[in-house]
Design a protein around this motif. Structure first.
Motif, short mmCIF file in Angstrom:
data_model
loop_
_atom_site.label_atom_id
_atom_site.label_comp_id
_atom_site.label_asym_id
_atom_site.label_seq_id
_atom_site.Cartn_x
_atom_site.Cartn_y
_atom_site.Cartn_z
N TYR A 139 -10.13 -17.44 48.26
CA TYR A 139 -8.62 -17.38 47.84
C TYR A 139 -8.26 -15.78 47.78
CZ TYR A 139 -7.99 -22.31 46.92
OH TYR A 139 -7.99 -23.69 47.16
N ARG A 168 -0.21 -18.91 42.32
CA ARG A 168 -1.16 -19.23 43.31
C ARG A 168 -2.50 -19.59 42.68
NH1 ARG A 168 -1.96 -14.70 45.50
NH2 ARG A 168 -0.56 -13.53 44.29
N TRP A 169 -2.93 -19.08 41.43
CA TRP A 169 -4.18 -19.33 40.93
C TRP A 169 -4.52 -20.60 40.12
CZ3 TRP A 169 -8.50 -17.00 42.83
CH2 TRP A 169 -8.30 -15.73 43.73
#
Ligand code: 3HC
Length: 341
Positions: A133, A209-210
């Protein structure tokens, strides 16, 4: 089922050829040691499947540490202050060190670091999904420290008690360093969450997002985890993927409250009956895609890794040439002093 590590089975030397019944006896004694929580050391007899499983897991772990230097290394030149830059440099360097200890632990199982690196480069061994990512903003460095290193510690503390001595011992030092990494990430997010509205927004976006990829790091759900049962019977893994994932959620939810940031899952709530936080469904298709090479950064990560290895070839060759020169010098010196005596 023995794992496919890309590593050939070990040839038995003539003295190691066993008579009928002897292997069963060795296996029985091996399992007794494991069940009694004793350590297996490189000199000890071990089943071939145990050796291959360890090589697979330790190599995958080592590769993850090395590839894991890339997403954060991306921010070293852009850290917002000298202090943050120095801390991040030390952290990324630690990850490189973890990779080295782990390759050394794998080498005690009769495989060389060069072989393992070739297996990674040829796509026959994996590294963790999480490092595929991108790190889009400085807040991602905070989210990686808090969530990714937090998940790594949750998974790795039980590995300090792994039945294989060299792996368990390497994990003790790695976990100490990882806990510093997690704190530095938390500190970055804590600072951003109390900064300007734009900084706070950046911190929240990074956590959004993580979060889910961090939950995926623990691997597939228990019913789909092909290695867990055997690895647990051999004392390599101490807990299942789902148990560790739940443990991570349970410690992380209250930390998010202290940070004042939300987790991107409306289904998170305390379940009094279970004594755990419930959480929403994980997108397992995404994990499958990322593990099979189709994540946002897989190609970029591998291309960079292979290029760095090629560009460093001359350094390795120079180091070997220097070592050979030193050795020749010692031999000449020893011969000369032999003549003098
Ligand atoms: N990413 C990539 N592959 C994964 C994965 C993930 N997150 N989770 C599982 N897999 C793979 C497994 O390797 C296995 O594939 P293989 O047979 O081709 O090797 C397959 O999916 C099935 O999974 P299992 O649950 O059966 O596999 P394991 O029993 O090996 O469990 C694991 C997976 C929990 C990741 C275990 O291997 C483990 O604990 N490994 C050691 C820790 C580790 O490697 N962590 C990686 C991150 S390192 C890190 O985070 C660095 C830090 O600085 C942040």
């Amino acid at each position: 089922m023995p794992a496919d590590t890309g590593i050939e089975g070990r040839d038995q030397a003539p003295s190691e050829v066993r008579v009928a019944g002897e292997v069963e006896e060795l296996e029985r004694r091996f399992q007794e040691l494991v069940d009694a929580d004793q350590r297996i050391e490189p000199r000890d007899w071990m089943p071939e499947g145990y050796r291959r499983t360890l090589i697979r897991q330790i190599a995958q772990h080592a590769h993850s540490e090395i590839i894991g230097m890339q997403p954060e290394g991306n921010w070293i030149t852009r850290a917002p202050s000298l202090k943050r830059k120095a801390i991040l440099l030390a952290k990324v360097q630690d990850e490189g060190g973890h990779g080295i200890y782990l390759y050394s632990a794998a080498e005690t199982l009769g495989v060389s670091r060069d072989e393992l690196v070739d297996l990674l480069h040829s796509g026959r061994q994996k590294y963790s999904s999480i490092f595929n990512y991108p790190t889009l903003t400085w807040a991602d460095v905070g989210a990686i420290g808090w969530l990714v290193d937090g998940a790594a510690i949750t998974n790795q503390i039980p590995l300090c008690r792994c039945s294989y001595g060299p792996y368990g011992r390497a994990m003790v030092r790695i976990c100490k360093e990882e806990s510093f990494h997690q704190r530095q990430g938390y500190d970055i997010l804590y600072t951003l969450a109390r900064g300007t509205p734009r900084q706070r927004e950046m911190a929240q976006d990074a956590v959004n997002r993580w979060w889910w990829p961090s939950l995926m790091m623990f691997g597939p759900p228990d019913e789909a985890s092909q290695h867990s049962a055997q690895s647990m019977a051999w004392g390599i893994k101490r807990h299942s993927n789902d148990e560790l994932r739940q443990r991570f959620v349970d410690v992380t939810v209250p930390q998010a409250e202290v940070l004042g940031l939300s987790l991107p899952d409306p289904e998170i709530r305390w379940n009094e009956d279970r004594g755990h936080y419930d959480f929403g469904p994980i997108d397992w298709d995404e994990l499958r895609r990322v593990v099979s090479g189709d994540g946002p950064c897989n190609r970029q990560r591998m291309a960079h890794k292979v290029a760095a290895h090629e560009n460093g070839r001359w350094v390795r060759e120079a180091a070997l040439a220097y070592e050979a020169k030193l050795e020749a010098g010692y031999k000449r010196g020893a011969r000369a002093s032999g003549r003098a005596a």
